[in-house]
Design a protein around this motif. Structure first.
Motif, PDB file in Angstrom:
ATOM      1  N   ARG A 276       0.747  -1.285   0.018  1.00 50.32           N
ATOM      2  CA  ARG A 276      -0.134   0.059  -0.026  1.00 50.32           C
ATOM      3  C   ARG A 276       0.998   1.247  -0.210  1.00 50.32           C
ATOM      4  NH1 ARG A 276      -3.999  -3.494  -0.457  1.00 50.32           N
ATOM      5  NH2 ARG A 276      -5.823  -3.194   1.214  1.00 50.32           N
ATOM      6  N   LYS A 277       1.888   1.297   0.891  1.00 51.42           N
ATOM      7  CA  LYS A 277       2.857   2.513   1.109  1.00 51.42           C
ATOM      8  C   LYS A 277       3.317   2.932  -0.402  1.00 51.42           C
ATOM      9  CE  LYS A 277       4.134   2.011   5.956  1.00 51.42           C
ATOM     10  NZ  LYS A 277       5.445   1.786   6.732  1.00 51.42           N
ATOM     11  N   ARG A 278       3.660   1.655  -1.012  1.00 55.20           N
ATOM     12  CA  ARG A 278       4.384   1.958  -2.440  1.00 55.20           C
ATOM     13  C   ARG A 278       3.696   2.369  -3.418  1.00 55.20           C
ATOM     14  NH1 ARG A 278       9.762   0.475  -2.230  1.00 55.20           N
ATOM     15  NH2 ARG A 278       9.667   0.632  -4.483  1.00 55.20           N
ATOM     16  N   GLN A 279       2.239   2.165  -3.257  1.00 58.33           N
ATOM     17  CA  GLN A 279       1.225   2.036  -4.412  1.00 58.33           C
ATOM     18  C   GLN A 279       1.539   1.074  -5.521  1.00 58.33           C
ATOM     19  OE1 GLN A 279       1.135   6.281  -5.189  1.00 58.33           O
ATOM     20  NE2 GLN A 279      -0.467   6.688  -3.628  1.00 58.33           N
ATOM     21  N   SER A 280       1.944   0.021  -4.939  1.00 58.68           N
ATOM     22  CA  SER A 280       2.372  -1.114  -6.057  1.00 58.68           C
ATOM     23  C   SER A 280       1.417  -1.748  -6.859  1.00 58.68           C
ATOM     24  CB  SER A 280       3.114  -2.208  -5.299  1.00 58.68           C
ATOM     25  OG  SER A 280       3.478  -3.242  -6.011  1.00 58.68           O
ATOM     26  N   ARG A 281       1.667  -2.154  -8.010  1.00 62.17           N
ATOM     27  CA  ARG A 281       0.466  -2.937  -8.613  1.00 62.17           C
ATOM     28  C   ARG A 281       0.629  -4.364  -8.252  1.00 62.17           C
ATOM     29  NH1 ARG A 281       2.055  -6.081 -12.997  1.00 62.17           N
ATOM     30  NH2 ARG A 281       4.108  -6.426 -13.392  1.00 62.17           N
ATOM     31  N   ILE A 282       1.341  -4.731  -7.184  1.00 56.67           N
ATOM     32  CA  ILE A 282       1.291  -6.131  -6.834  1.00 56.67           C
ATOM     33  C   ILE A 282       0.068  -6.518  -5.952  1.00 56.67           C
ATOM     34  CG2 ILE A 282       2.664  -7.678  -5.226  1.00 56.67           C
ATOM     35  CD1 ILE A 282       5.013  -6.481  -6.013  1.00 56.67           C
ATOM     36  N   HIS A 283      -0.557  -7.514  -6.157  1.00 54.18           N
ATOM     37  CA  HIS A 283      -1.835  -7.777  -5.652  1.00 54.18           C
ATOM     38  C   HIS A 283      -1.412  -8.822  -4.515  1.00 54.18           C
ATOM     39  CE1 HIS A 283      -6.082  -8.744  -4.935  1.00 54.18           C
ATOM     40  NE2 HIS A 283      -5.662  -9.949  -5.240  1.00 54.18           N
ATOM     41  N   PRO A 284      -1.776  -8.569  -3.221  1.00 52.50           N
ATOM     42  CA  PRO A 284      -1.531  -9.516  -2.290  1.00 52.50           C
ATOM     43  C   PRO A 284      -2.594 -10.695  -2.075  1.00 52.50           C
ATOM     44  CG  PRO A 284      -2.549  -7.754  -1.423  1.00 52.50           C
ATOM     45  CD  PRO A 284      -2.596  -7.156  -2.697  1.00 52.50           C
ATOM     46  N   CYS A 285      -2.207 -11.688  -1.942  1.00 54.90           N
ATOM     47  CA  CYS A 285      -3.207 -13.123  -1.695  1.00 54.90           C
ATOM     48  C   CYS A 285      -2.627 -13.907  -0.637  1.00 54.90           C
ATOM     49  CB  CYS A 285      -3.517 -13.868  -2.990  1.00 54.90           C
ATOM     50  SG  CYS A 285      -2.021 -14.741  -3.547  1.00 54.90           S
ATOM     51  N   THR A 286      -3.420 -14.762   0.121  1.00 57.98           N
ATOM     52  CA  THR A 286      -2.823 -15.392   1.202  1.00 57.98           C
ATOM     53  C   THR A 286      -3.654 -16.951   1.013  1.00 57.98           C
ATOM     54  OG1 THR A 286      -2.275 -15.632   3.509  1.00 57.98           O
ATOM     55  CG2 THR A 286      -4.487 -14.702   2.909  1.00 57.98           C
ATOM     56  N   LEU A 287      -2.971 -17.889   1.612  1.00 59.60           N
ATOM     57  CA  LEU A 287      -3.441 -19.139   1.805  1.00 59.60           C
ATOM     58  C   LEU A 287      -3.137 -19.788   3.207  1.00 59.60           C
ATOM     59  CD1 LEU A 287      -0.783 -21.285   1.443  1.00 59.60           C
ATOM     60  CD2 LEU A 287      -1.110 -20.768  -1.084  1.00 59.60           C
ATOM     61  N   ASN A 288      -4.022 -20.416   3.829  1.00 64.87           N
ATOM     62  CA  ASN A 288      -3.942 -20.859   5.079  1.00 64.87           C
ATOM     63  C   ASN A 288      -2.509 -21.864   5.381  1.00 64.87           C
ATOM     64  OD1 ASN A 288      -7.009 -21.305   5.014  1.00 64.87           O
ATOM     65  ND2 ASN A 288      -6.213 -20.335   7.025  1.00 64.87           N
ATOM     66  N   ARG A 289      -1.755 -21.631   6.299  1.00 67.54           N
ATOM     67  CA  ARG A 289      -0.706 -22.644   6.631  1.00 67.54           C
ATOM     68  C   ARG A 289      -1.314 -23.957   6.806  1.00 67.54           C
ATOM     69  NH1 ARG A 289       4.152 -21.197   8.776  1.00 67.54           N
ATOM     70  NH2 ARG A 289       3.901 -22.992  10.250  1.00 67.54           N
ATOM     71  N   LEU A 290      -0.287 -24.983   6.632  1.00 72.44           N
ATOM     72  CA  LEU A 290      -0.907 -26.269   6.830  1.00 72.44           C
ATOM     73  C   LEU A 290      -0.095 -26.768   8.147  1.00 72.44           C
ATOM     74  CD1 LEU A 290      -0.719 -28.215   3.328  1.00 72.44           C
ATOM     75  CD2 LEU A 290      -2.600 -27.283   4.448  1.00 72.44           C
TER      76      LEU A 290
END
Length: 412
Positions: free
Chosen positions: A177-191
């Motif tokens: 967010r700070k960088r106003q980056s085009r990278i999209h965050p996504c997450t998955l549950n730890r196993l």
């Protein structure tokens, strides 16, 4: 071409990491996976249990396409700096579409809402935070209280801030967010077992449990089911030759460094204030070994991990003033390659075309490829850290001291 980024330590590489790479590619539809990995020292304030080249090879053999080294200034730092440096590196490559990270909650929406609240701190939030910390609360306690007062709609989600990977995920999103980056965050549950679980349980045990097993049993056979077969074979071959390196292996080097500098104090190092420096000097006569000294120095408001990071900063000459300059310069000056797959040539071509920073494959070329003076200072710290690690290996297992300038990139 779609590319997913992963930020990792792989200390050591285990089944959960292999799952993460495969799931990240599938979840995002990525053609390639770039891993930004800590070098020879890690965020909890310790040497990695095995060297960065072994860990990079494990990642490449199990789904990664390109492995880059996270500079030691960020790799051995707080969650905020660790995340900011790694996200800046992925962002400046110009090809990263998604950052996929593991978390306990598995909900990027919740983490994003918390990240936004912390990025937009109100004056009331700052006042309550300061007030609670002055009253003796730890930062996490004070932060949660301030959030519950200033953002009551988030009260039901504050429990996620008690889990380490959720906190790290939050910092990744804040950095994006700070960088106003085009990278999209996504997450998955730890196993499997949690981050702090110290016992082997399922085939998806934590890295901590694996390290504890190796340290306790002096044997790798007990972890055979916890790591991919190719990683297990590599570990067996390296065991007793270059691996394992454990925290107490730092004891003699750190003792010498502390004795050498005790008269001038240690408050110029990153994250160390005069109070901690004075306590360190005062307690130095009771120094026995690295782990024991960390236990002696920790307090109600300063965790073992924060203490150990401070000691690593002293050992590796990681200074506050340098970090301030690096942050002002937007964190990163180069992308140091540890290894890549031959079939990832299109990815490398895209990076070379779009990257804001030079791609470095040979340490010996750094003097000509890194253009910024502060970039050379950052890279010198990486080289110093690698040589200190090599010295630990030599002291424990014998053999020649490895020259990092002559190291070769892993090509598979």
């Amino acid at each position: 071409m779609k590319t997913v980024g992963i930020i990792a330590e792989y200390n050591p590489f285990h089944n959960g990491h292999a799952y993460h790479i495969a799931a990240a590619k599938k979840m995002t539809g990525a053609d390639y996976c770039i891993v930004v990995m800590s070098g020879d020292f890690v965020q909890r304030g310790a040497p990695a249990i095995t060297d960065k080249y072994a860990r990079a090879q494990a990642a490449l053999e199990n789904g990664a396409d390109l492995v880059l080294e996270l500079p030691v200034y960020y790799a051995a730092s707080s969650a905020e700096y660790f995340a900011s440096g790694a996200v800046a590196l992925l962002d400046k490559l110009g090809v990263t579409d998604t950052l996929c990270f593991g978390s306990e909650c598995g909900d990027v929406k919740i983490l994003s809402e918390l990240a936004d609240a912390l990025l937009n701190e109100t004056e009331e939030f700052k006042r309550i935070l300061k007030q609670r910390m002055k009253a003796g609360a730890s930062y996490p306690q004070a932060r949660n209280h301030a959030l519950s007062v200033t953002a009551p709609h988030l009260t039901g989600t504050l429990h996620v801030l008690q889990s380490p990977n959720n906190i790290l995920g939050l910092e990744y999103i804040k950095a994006i967010r700070k960088r106003q980056s085009r990278i999209h965050p996504c997450t998955l549950n730890r196993l499997g077992s949690g981050y702090h679980a110290a016992d082997l349980e399922t085939s998806y045990s934590s890295a901590l449990a694996i390290r504890e097993s190796i340290s306790r049993t002096k044997d790798v056979s007990y972890i055979k089911d916890q790591v991919p077969p190719n990683v297990y074979e590599a570990m067996k071959e390296a065991f007793g030759r270059t691996f394992p390196i454990l925290p107490d292996d730092l004891s003699s080097l750190l003792s010498y460094k502390l004795l050498l500098e005790q008269t001038q104090g240690f408050h110029s190092y990153l994250d160390i204030d005069e109070s901690f420096s004075d306590r360190l000097v005062r307690m130095l006569p009771s120094y026995m070994n690295y782990v024991d000294f960390c236990e002696q120095l920790k307090t109600k408001n300063m965790t073992y991990t924060r203490v150990s990071r401070n000691l690593i900063h002293i050992l590796l000459n990681i200074y506050r003033k340098d970090m301030d300059v690096f942050r002002t310069d937007d964190y990163i000056y180069y992308a140091r390659m540890l290894g890549f797959k031959k079939e990832a040539e299109p990815l490398l071509s895209a990076v070379k075309e779009h990257s804001e920073i030079p791609l470095l494959s040979k340490p010996a070329d750094a003097a000509n490829i890194i253009t910024h003076t502060n970039g050379h200072k950052m890279f010198d710290a990486d080289i110093r850290a690698a040589h200190v690690y090599s010295l630990l290996v030599q002291q424990k297992f014998g053999g020649p001291l490895q020259n990092e300038y002559r190291s070769r990139i892993i090509v598979m």
